[in-house]
Scaffold this motif. Structure first.
Motif, short mmCIF file in Angstrom:
data_model
loop_
_atom_site.label_atom_id
_atom_site.label_comp_id
_atom_site.label_asym_id
_atom_site.label_seq_id
_atom_site.Cartn_x
_atom_site.Cartn_y
_atom_site.Cartn_z
N LYS A 233 -9.46 72.69 75.06
CA LYS A 233 -10.80 72.86 74.16
C LYS A 233 -11.57 70.78 74.40
O LYS A 233 -12.21 71.20 74.81
CB LYS A 233 -11.33 73.27 73.31
N ALA A 234 -11.09 70.37 74.09
CA ALA A 234 -11.44 68.24 73.96
C ALA A 234 -11.43 67.66 75.59
O ALA A 234 -11.39 66.97 75.41
CB ALA A 234 -11.01 67.64 72.98
N GLN B 167 -11.57 74.32 84.34
CA GLN B 167 -10.68 74.94 83.26
C GLN B 167 -9.04 74.75 81.70
O GLN B 167 -8.35 74.46 83.34
CB GLN B 167 -10.93 76.39 83.69
N PRO B 168 -9.26 74.92 81.60
CA PRO B 168 -7.56 74.61 80.48
C PRO B 168 -6.92 75.72 81.21
O PRO B 168 -7.26 77.05 81.23
CB PRO B 168 -7.61 74.14 79.07
N VAL B 169 -6.44 74.92 81.65
CA VAL B 169 -3.97 76.17 81.79
C VAL B 169 -4.19 76.88 80.60
O VAL B 169 -4.34 78.42 80.75
CB VAL B 169 -3.87 75.45 82.52
N LEU B 170 -4.47 76.27 79.79
CA LEU B 170 -2.85 76.64 78.57
C LEU B 170 -5.27 76.94 77.43
O LEU B 170 -5.87 76.19 77.38
CB LEU B 170 -2.81 75.85 77.67
N LEU C 52 2.19 64.76 75.78
CA LEU C 52 2.40 65.98 76.68
C LEU C 52 0.87 65.68 77.48
O LEU C 52 0.20 65.39 77.25
CB LEU C 52 1.58 66.93 75.70
N GLY C 53 1.68 65.95 78.64
CA GLY C 53 0.30 65.80 80.40
C GLY C 53 -0.48 67.05 79.64
O GLY C 53 0.57 68.06 80.27
N MET C 54 -1.70 67.53 79.74
CA MET C 54 -1.90 68.67 79.50
C MET C 54 -2.80 68.92 80.93
O MET C 54 -2.79 68.15 81.84
CB MET C 54 -3.24 68.66 78.47
N LYS C 55 -3.17 70.67 81.45
CA LYS C 55 -2.55 70.62 82.69
C LYS C 55 -3.90 71.77 83.04
O LYS C 55 -4.75 72.26 81.75
CB LYS C 55 -1.94 71.61 83.02
N TYR C 56 -5.19 71.26 83.87
CA TYR C 56 -6.02 71.71 84.36
C TYR C 56 -6.64 72.57 85.38
O TYR C 56 -6.02 71.24 86.87
CB TYR C 56 -7.35 70.70 83.60
N TRP C 57 -7.19 73.66 85.54
CA TRP C 57 -7.73 74.03 87.03
C TRP C 57 -8.93 74.25 86.66
O TRP C 57 -9.17 74.70 86.17
CB TRP C 57 -6.61 75.03 87.56
N LEU D 79 -2.60 72.37 69.88
CA LEU D 79 -3.03 72.38 71.46
C LEU D 79 -3.84 72.62 72.14
O LEU D 79 -4.45 72.42 73.03
CB LEU D 79 -1.19 72.86 72.22
N GLN D 80 -3.90 73.97 71.34
CA GLN D 80 -5.30 74.56 71.79
C GLN D 80 -6.58 73.34 71.83
O GLN D 80 -7.31 73.60 72.55
CB GLN D 80 -5.61 75.35 70.62
#
Length: 162
Positions: free
Chosen positions: A18-19, A89-92, A81-86, A13-14
């Protein structure tokens, strides 16, 4: 409970955040599902969907029905899993294990209270950054550390997410 597999999920996930991946998958297990649902409820992931080797359709995810699990396809089950960005920038941004496979860290609600206040307890550093979460495996399921202190439940510290 295999902490080795959970540490693989943490690093995956990390790296996926980053990707800048929009959708990624991890192997399906009950422990992974409970940790990932806790991450989704904390706001780090946008979606968690069970499926097979092919990703679910992104246009109508709510109507997606995965194929039934059988003995022939159980090894190919994935959690998508749907990754989240704000603000691009990645939230995680960082996800690390607290308990290791060779050294599991158990803590009561009093020690968790000190971790929440930023003081730390033993080898566990306190929470100092905004949005930082620590997830705990309890007999009530995987909970965030603040919820464990509210319910006065102890458990094994799993991972720290920023």
């Amino acid at each position: 409970m295999s902490l080795v597999n959970l540490s693989h999920v943490c690093s995956h996930l990390q790296n996926a955040s980053k990707a800048r991946l929009g959708l990624t998958s991890v192997p399906s297990s009950n422990m992974h599902l409970s940790v990932l649902l806790a991450l989704q409820s904390a706001g780090f992931l946008s979606s968690v969907t069970r499926g097979g080797l092919q990703p679910p359709p992104l246009d109508n995810l709510s109507a997606y029905i995965p194929e039934p699990v059988t003995q022939e396809n159980i090894s190919t089950r994935r959690l998508w899993l749907g990754m989240k960005y704000w603000d691009n920038q990645p939230v995680l941004s960082e996800m690390k294990m607290v308990s290791k496979p060779t050294k599991r860290i158990w803590m009561g609600s009093e020690g968790m209270g000190r971790v929440i206040r930023g003081k730390g307890e033993g080898e566990v550093k306190g929470i100092t950054r905004p949005g930082e979460c620590v997830f705990v495996s309890t007999d009530k399921g995987v909970l965030e550390i603040r919820e464990c202190v509210e319910r006065k439940i102890g458990g094994m510290l799993l991972c720290r997410v920023v």
